[in-house]
Design a protein around this motif. Structure first.
Motif, mmCIF file in Angstrom:
data_model
loop_
_atom_site.group_PDB
_atom_site.id
_atom_site.type_symbol
_atom_site.label_atom_id
_atom_site.label_comp_id
_atom_site.label_asym_id
_atom_site.label_seq_id
_atom_site.Cartn_x
_atom_site.Cartn_y
_atom_site.Cartn_z
ATOM 1 N N GLN A 1 1.003 -1.246 -0.034
ATOM 2 C CA GLN A 1 -0.138 0.035 0.056
ATOM 3 C C GLN A 1 0.980 1.285 -0.017
ATOM 4 O O GLN A 1 0.685 2.370 0.481
ATOM 5 N N ASN B 1 -2.225 -7.294 7.357
ATOM 6 C CA ASN B 1 -2.430 -5.628 6.820
ATOM 7 C C ASN B 1 -1.050 -5.482 6.161
ATOM 8 O O ASN B 1 -0.080 -6.005 6.300
ATOM 9 N N THR C 1 1.201 -3.051 7.039
ATOM 10 C CA THR C 1 2.291 -2.866 7.964
ATOM 11 C C THR C 1 2.814 -4.025 8.450
ATOM 12 O O THR C 1 3.808 -4.338 8.389
ATOM 13 N N GLN C 2 1.829 -5.167 8.577
ATOM 14 C CA GLN C 2 2.285 -6.558 8.974
ATOM 15 C C GLN C 2 3.280 -6.986 8.037
ATOM 16 O O GLN C 2 4.245 -7.772 8.026
ATOM 17 N N ASN D 1 -2.568 -1.914 16.819
ATOM 18 C CA ASN D 1 -3.544 -0.946 16.423
ATOM 19 C C ASN D 1 -3.792 0.052 17.705
ATOM 20 O O ASN D 1 -3.627 -0.003 18.796
ATOM 21 N N GLN E 1 -3.713 3.869 7.882
ATOM 22 C CA GLN E 1 -3.822 2.879 6.684
ATOM 23 C C GLN E 1 -5.390 2.913 6.382
ATOM 24 O O GLN E 1 -6.515 2.811 7.459
ATOM 25 N N ASN F 1 -8.373 1.791 3.675
ATOM 26 C CA ASN F 1 -8.808 0.686 2.878
ATOM 27 C C ASN F 1 -10.317 1.068 2.325
ATOM 28 O O ASN F 1 -11.324 1.667 2.961
ATOM 29 N N GLN G 1 -6.890 2.581 -1.604
ATOM 30 C CA GLN G 1 -6.363 2.330 -0.644
ATOM 31 C C GLN G 1 -5.032 2.717 -0.390
ATOM 32 O O GLN G 1 -4.674 3.350 -1.477
ATOM 33 N N THR H 1 -1.411 3.287 2.562
ATOM 34 C CA THR H 1 -0.705 3.161 3.975
ATOM 35 C C THR H 1 0.141 4.404 3.933
ATOM 36 O O THR H 1 1.219 4.409 3.657
ATOM 37 N N LYS I 1 -7.417 2.660 9.946
ATOM 38 C CA LYS I 1 -6.904 2.176 10.960
ATOM 39 C C LYS I 1 -5.612 3.114 11.151
ATOM 40 O O LYS I 1 -4.793 3.119 10.369
#
Length: 964
Positions: free
Chosen positions: A546, A640, A642-643, A675, A725, A727, A813, A815, A843
């Motif tokens: 993203q 997600n 970031t993960q 989060n 983030q 979406n 979307q 991030t 988020k």
């Protein structure tokens, strides 16, 4: 008008054309040079064309000096690394003008580039003159057509901004000539030659030229040759098929690899016509004036047009004489329809964006129509003159009306010359001028028109084109001071890369944000790259992360300065400028290493001081390394963005589940991110308490409304990079009536707050005012910007307007990286660019980058490939492992890669969606990766065999002809 396969003997045609060309270009190019500019566009020309010409020249010289050395199939200088043919074939390999750079020393390449730009343009005019020479046209008529062909908005822009576009203007007249020779039982070899040149030159324009040639063949047959009893249809079709198949085979060595790469590029899944069914209303309103507005650089979906005003009368004349010129009349009719429908432009643009670049062929038809008008200029009937006059009144009224809707002072010269041209035509036909004098008078008017159009187009006032060109000496300064000498003590290596901070590195002058997109001729390799064709795998990786900077032709940018992505891509050094945006947005683990000399503001304002700072990290991943932990695709999809990013330091994703057998699987997903709870507040009522909003839907009705994201217990999250983030973004603009209602209410409210200006509110005036404004500001389309500000960063998710053509993609979307913090900030500022309804899932995520992360990076570095050696087409090294694992890398994946372990060929895996890897057993191993351009070997065989057959065939025909 009958075409002759033998060119006519026009006395002084090419001399007259050359003098006219020199006359016009003297004034146009002087406008650039006198104002201190060059003929080098500050965007693509600076980043792509000139650097690639420099690089290509050195590659050709190296080949000439060492012809038996292996060719370079791969280059580490094109972003993360790329196939050389995929880059050079689009810009240089088939461009005969690129080889002229060999005549200049390397120190004069900037001069060579500009001279080649002018030479291309001159050759395009020569090609038209050669075409016109096959008709019963006078010298002055042909020269007039050539001036219309060259000096229009399309080519005045394209020959400087995209120089290789000019080659299409050279090829199209030659294709038509070659086709006519086939129609009239002439030689088929010119058609084979020009088709081959077309295909090798640039496959993008070959597509359009091919369609143009097919349309011409069909129309020419229907309107002319179908009625000729001596015309041999089957023989002609066979010859056309022979030339087409032969040219495809001769160009296979370039064409096959290009097709393979295009199908595996970021462009392969672009939205057809950018999702448009119709163009915006502003397009239809401006299109009529575009025909003669030669001083404008508004490309309008590349429906640039911008011809001399006499072209208007040439079009009218062709329609009046449609029975005599049915082919031209039909082409004009079809072109008008295609210009109205985005799908037509998209189809002719390779099924991609609705970019009407096909209009270069319309330029040819209009130029030919102008030559025909000039040929008959003093033999116009009274009826024709009346139609000219009535048409001028109607068209002039329409353009004048458009002017009042959209003020554009650049319309004055076109309108004046429309009236002057009409007056001259009337004068010629009422004063019984001789044919030669009539044409001279019209040519003088045309010359003056194209000169003023060109000067007005170029002059660096009112946002004209010269402002977008580099200043003299600026390119050399860019190459010398790219990093302000902070790169001088860095030893170049392909094992690491460099980058800059996003939206920060402003080089000033005419240079824009693209200036450092490519590192072709820099000693240091950058992660950023800007080319028309990019590796689809890199695009997939960037989009999966993203990355809000993703564009089809710039897939990575600076990866939004995200720490793990920079580390993963091997960015060892970062360059940042003080007092510029995002100057505080330094990724974690990068520390100031060196700084350039501070240049203080002459007025003592420290906020305007200038300095470049170099940052260095010891946490850059190796280029190639081993990992013993993997994640399966089905598990990866649950994460997600970031993960997924943080996972790069813990495990490797492999696309083939079978390769994960007997390997450790990553399971500890909770450690990858946290989060952060938050609330969104609006200051819609500025004098009252902020209003809490739904975090998934915001209706913006006040242009001045601002929003605040309030973090809950931010002190809990230490040593983290803060990601916001979005979406499932969906923006729904208000209707035009709703928008005007809101704007009028805001205006009325502002007058009530200022009693001294509280006059009677003119509703009718503001209805018209906001309608006009909203149409051209395009406030009711789907484009938007979501901007978020933190104490360290300002980031945007941008949905571009479809008019951005090749830069357009659907953005739903993204991030945002809002910076690395020891302690997170308490609040963030949110701004929504346009009125309307915004839906999204949002988020706020903290990416932990403390001790566990650095330990994971150190482990990766301990398992790096050792004793790395780079060759022209690969890389090798050695590694020792104690158990099974995956050797992965940040080398872009392509089907051209092959790998050997201890001398034995092994399958190449695609790892982390986009990169080269392989499965490795325990033990000590010698590893080698080698690259071969996909399809090149087959293409060379096909081209080579076809060339031999063609030469034998030609030789036999030549011998038989001489015997006769």
């Amino acid at each position: 008008m009958q075409f002759s396969i033998h060119s006519k003997k026009h006395k002084h045609l090419y001399l007259t054309y050359t003098l006219a060309f020199l006359c016009v270009t003297f004034f146009i190019y002087s406008t650039y040079f006198i104002t201190g500019h060059t003929l080098i566009w500050s965007a693509d020309a600076t980043v792509q064309h000139l650097p690639l010409l420099t690089s290509f020249r050195s590659q050709v010289l190296e080949f000439l000096q060492h012809p038996f050395q292996p060719l370079n199939h791969w280059s580490w200088k094109f972003g993360l690394g790329a196939d050389t043919l995929s880059i050079y074939s689009y810009y240089n390999i088939g461009d005969i003008f690129s080889y002229l750079s060999l005549l200049f020393p390397a120190s004069k390449i900037v001069i060579a580039y500009q001279l080649i730009v002018i030479l291309r343009l001159y050759c395009a005019g020569l090609a038209f003159c050669y075409f016109g020479n096959h008709f019963s046209l006078s010298t002055l008529s042909i020269v007039a057509g050539s001036l219309v062909y060259l000096f229009n908005t399309f080519l005045e822009y394209a020959h400087l901004a995209q120089p290789f576009f000019t080659t299409a203007f050279i090829l199209f007249p030659l294709i038509i000539i070659a086709l006519e020779k086939v129609f009239q039982n002439g030689s088929k070899w010119p058609l084979l030659a020009v088709f081959t040149w077309m295909l090798i030159s640039n496959f993008y324009f070959a597509y359009m030229l091919g369609i143009g040639a097919m349309v011409y063949v069909v129309l020419r047959y229907l309107f002319y040759y179908r009625k000729d009893p001596q015309f041999k249809l089957l023989k002609t079709l066979f010859t056309l098929a022979w030339a087409t198949i032969g040219s495809l085979a001769l160009s296979a060595f370039v064409l096959i690899p290009e097709i393979i790469f295009t199908l595996n590029s970021t462009r392969s899944h672009s939205a057809f016509a950018n999702g448009l069914k119709l163009y915006p209303l502003s397009y239809y309103l401006l299109l009529p004036s575009q025909l003669i507005n030669g001083g404008s650089n508004n490309l309008l979906f590349w429906s640039a047009l911008g011809f001399a005003s006499v072209v208007f009368f040439a079009i009218i004349y062709i329609f009046i004489k449609a029975k005599d010129y049915p082919l031209l009349a039909t082409i004009f009719g079809l072109s008008f329809i295609i210009l109205l429908i985005p799908a037509g432009g998209a189809f002719l643009n390779g099924m991609m964006s609705p970019s009407n670049r096909w209009t270069f062929m319309l330029c040819f038809a209009l130029a030919f129509a102008t030559a025909i008008l000039f040929e008959n200029i003093n033999h116009l009937s009274k009826t024709t003159l009346k139609i000219f006059a009535y048409s001028t009144v109607v068209y002039g009224s329409l353009v004048t009306l458009i002017y009042f809707i959209k003020n554009n002072e650049k319309l004055f010269i076109p309108i004046i010359f429309l009236l002057i041209s009409l007056s001259v035509i009337y004068l010629i036909n009422t004063k019984s001028q001789t044919t030669q004098k009539a044409r001279q008078l019209m040519l003088g008017t045309l010359l003056l028109n194209v000169i003023l159009n060109g000067v007005y187009f170029a002059a660096p006032f009112n946002n004209s084109f010269a402002n977008k060109m580099l200043m003299q000496g600026e390119y050399a300064n860019l190459q010398k001071n790219r990093y302000y000498n902070l790169d001088q003590n860095i030893k170049p290596s392909n094992e690491f890369r460099v980058s800059t901070i996003s939206k920060n590195y402003d080089l000033g002058g005419s240079l824009n944000y693209l200036a450092l997109s490519n590192s072709i001729n820099s000693p240091l390799n950058s992660i950023n790259s800007f080319y028309s064709l990019q590796n689809k795998n890199i695009g997939t990786f960037s989009q999966d992360m993203q990355n809000i900077q993703y564009l089809a032709n710039i897939p990575l940018g600076q990866v939004d300065d995200r720490t793990v992505l920079n580390n993963f891509l091997g960015v060892r050094y970062l360059f940042m400028m003080i007092n510029q945006p995002n100057a505080k947005k330094i990724p974690a683990g990068y520390h100031q290493d060196q700084a350039s000399t501070l240049i203080p503001d002459p007025y003592g304002n420290q906020k305007n001081d200038q300095q470049t700072i170099r940052y260095k990290t010891k946490y850059a991943f190796p280029l190639i390394y081993w990992q013993d932990t993997v994640i399966k695709p089905k598990d990866y999809k649950r994460l997600n963005a970031t993960q997924k990013e943080r996972l790069l330091a813990q495990a490797v994703l492999i696309s083939q589940d079978t390769s994960a057998k007997d390997l450790s699987l990553f399971k500890d997903y909770k450690t990858l991110s946290q989060n952060v709870p938050f609330k969104i507040y609006s200051n819609h009522l500025k004098d009252e308490q902020p209003i809490e909003l739904n975090t998934q839907k915001i209706i913006k009705q006040d242009p001045d409304e601002e929003y605040t994201l309030q973090l809950q217990k931010p002190q809990k999250y230490l040593d983290s990079e803060l990601h916001l983030q979005f979406n499932k973004i969906n923006y729904a603009p208000f209707t035009m009536s709703k928008l005007i209602e809101i704007q009028k209410a805001a205006k009325l409210n502002s007058q009530i707050r200022q009693p001294e200006t509280n006059l009677d509110f003119n509703h009718r005036y503001y209805d018209m005012y906001y309608l006009r404004s909203n149409i051209f500001k395009e406030l009711t389309d789907q484009s938007y910007k979501i901007t978020v500000k933190s104490s360290k960063a300002q980031e945007q998710i941008v949905q571009r307007h479809p008019s951005s053509t090749s830069f357009y993609s659907v953005v739903d979307q993204g991030t945002m990286n809002l910076g690395y913090y020891h302690k997170l900030p308490k609040k963030l500022k949110l701004d929504l660019s346009k009125l309307g309804t915004y839906h999204f899932n949002v988020k706020l995520i903290a990416e932990p980058l403390g001790k566990p992360y650095y330990q994971a990076v150190k482990k990766i570095q301990q398992h790096a490939l050792q004793n790395i050696k780079f060759s022209n087409n690969g890389v090798s090294g050695s590694i020792t492992t104690n158990k099974q694992g995956i050797l992965t890398s940040s080398i872009p994946y392509s089907s051209g890669w092959s790998a050997r372990v201890d001398g034995h060929q092994v399958p190449v895996l695609k790892t982390n969606l986009a990169f080269v890897g392989l499965k490795l057993t325990p033990g000590k191993h010698k590893i080698s990766f080698s690259y071969q351009i996909p399809g090149l070997h087959k293409g060379l065989i096909i081209s080579g065999l076809t060339l031999i057959i063609a030469l034998l065939w030609f030789g036999i025909e030549l011998i038989l002809k001489r015997k006769k």
